[in-house]
Design an enzyme around this catalytic site. Sequence first.
Site, PDB file in Angstrom:
ATOM      1  N   ARG A  23      -7.784  -7.163  31.236  1.00 45.06           N
ATOM      2  CA  ARG A  23      -7.865  -6.076  30.418  1.00 45.06           C
ATOM      3  C   ARG A  23      -7.702  -6.524  28.914  1.00 45.06           C
ATOM      4  NH1 ARG A  23      -3.501  -1.948  31.851  1.00 45.06           N
ATOM      5  NH2 ARG A  23      -2.305  -3.803  31.944  1.00 45.06           N
ATOM      6  N   GLN A  54       5.997  -0.468   3.383  1.00 49.06           N
ATOM      7  CA  GLN A  54       4.753  -0.315   3.298  1.00 49.06           C
ATOM      8  C   GLN A  54       4.006  -1.466   4.202  1.00 49.06           C
ATOM      9  OE1 GLN A  54       3.355  -0.970  -1.054  1.00 49.06           O
ATOM     10  NE2 GLN A  54       1.611  -2.240  -0.112  1.00 49.06           N
ATOM     11  N   ASP A  55       3.018  -1.091   4.850  1.00 54.21           N
ATOM     12  CA  ASP A  55       2.224  -1.793   5.493  1.00 54.21           C
ATOM     13  C   ASP A  55       0.867  -2.028   4.952  1.00 54.21           C
ATOM     14  OD1 ASP A  55       4.047  -2.126   7.529  1.00 54.21           O
ATOM     15  OD2 ASP A  55       3.077  -1.072   8.973  1.00 54.21           O
ATOM     16  N   ARG A  66      -6.774 -16.931   0.108  1.00 51.60           N
ATOM     17  CA  ARG A  66      -6.292 -16.123  -0.997  1.00 51.60           C
ATOM     18  C   ARG A  66      -4.561 -16.803  -1.113  1.00 51.60           C
ATOM     19  NH1 ARG A  66      -7.777 -10.713  -0.391  1.00 51.60           N
ATOM     20  NH2 ARG A  66      -9.473 -10.357   1.114  1.00 51.60           N
ATOM     21  N   HIS A  69       0.379 -16.561  -4.111  1.00 50.93           N
ATOM     22  CA  HIS A  69       0.842 -15.299  -4.631  1.00 50.93           C
ATOM     23  C   HIS A  69       2.329 -15.076  -4.587  1.00 50.93           C
ATOM     24  CE1 HIS A  69      -3.405 -13.407  -3.781  1.00 50.93           C
ATOM     25  NE2 HIS A  69      -3.286 -14.375  -4.832  1.00 50.93           N
ATOM     26  N   HIS A 125       2.889 -17.383  -1.488  1.00 46.83           N
ATOM     27  CA  HIS A 125       2.353 -17.123  -0.255  1.00 46.83           C
ATOM     28  C   HIS A 125       0.924 -17.285  -0.448  1.00 46.83           C
ATOM     29  CE1 HIS A 125       0.557 -14.220   3.055  1.00 46.83           C
ATOM     30  NE2 HIS A 125       1.357 -15.034   3.519  1.00 46.83           N
ATOM     31  N   TYR A 138       0.446  -7.335   6.633  1.00 47.25           N
ATOM     32  CA  TYR A 138       1.722  -7.365   5.740  1.00 47.25           C
ATOM     33  C   TYR A 138       2.452  -6.396   6.048  1.00 47.25           C
ATOM     34  CZ  TYR A 138      -1.850 -10.107   3.384  1.00 47.25           C
ATOM     35  OH  TYR A 138      -2.696 -11.057   3.027  1.00 47.25           O
ATOM     36  N   ASP A 174      -7.264 -16.194  -8.756  1.00 45.45           N
ATOM     37  CA  ASP A 174      -6.526 -17.490  -8.075  1.00 45.45           C
ATOM     38  C   ASP A 174      -7.214 -18.552  -8.530  1.00 45.45           C
ATOM     39  OD1 ASP A 174      -5.262 -15.500  -6.406  1.00 45.45           O
ATOM     40  OD2 ASP A 174      -6.447 -16.068  -4.676  1.00 45.45           O
TER      41      ASP A 174
END
Length: 187
Positions: A23, A54-55, A66, A69, A125, A138, A174
């Site tokens: 499955r 927070q998620d 990315r 940061h 990160h 996150y 960035d």
Amino acid sequence: MRVQTTPLRDVLLFLPTPHRDDRGFFTRTFDTEIFDAAIAEHTTLSTRAADFRQDSQSRSAAGVLRGLHGRGGRGEAKLVRCARGAVQDVLVDTRTESPTFGEWFDVVLDDVECAHLFVPPGFLHGFLTLGETADVCYRIDRPHEPSEDVGVRWDDADLAIRWRGTPNIVSDRDAAARSWRDLVAGG
């Protein structure tokens, strides 16, 4: 779920055991008791599972980079995983009192191994998407405060991070981030 230390002080990998059958698979993505025990045993930190507030989730196309940061002030702790696809996840220790200050560590996070990376406060990160699409999740210990955002160029010569591919999409923010030397100098 196994816990693995890394070359960077206080950074941990949480390695679940996905149960697979015809499955698909089932895996535990977070366990407060395992997290709290691992932090107490393997780090110098006081972060606890109950601290997470927070998620968040990002979706990135092929070749997206990315980062790098971070968060000023008291920093932020986060637990990062790749729920879809694969990324090269990179951390840089910015804690001047740390024996691993200025060092970086990378790991591939993917939807096969389902590993989670604990990022303590005081780290930069970033990640590079390694496949067609990646969803990165996150779990963060405090709400985002844009005035505390910190960034360093992903291709900074002093850090000399060995990326596992060539980024083809980097945000303007960035691309214009400051150098490692400027961050260290307080600029």
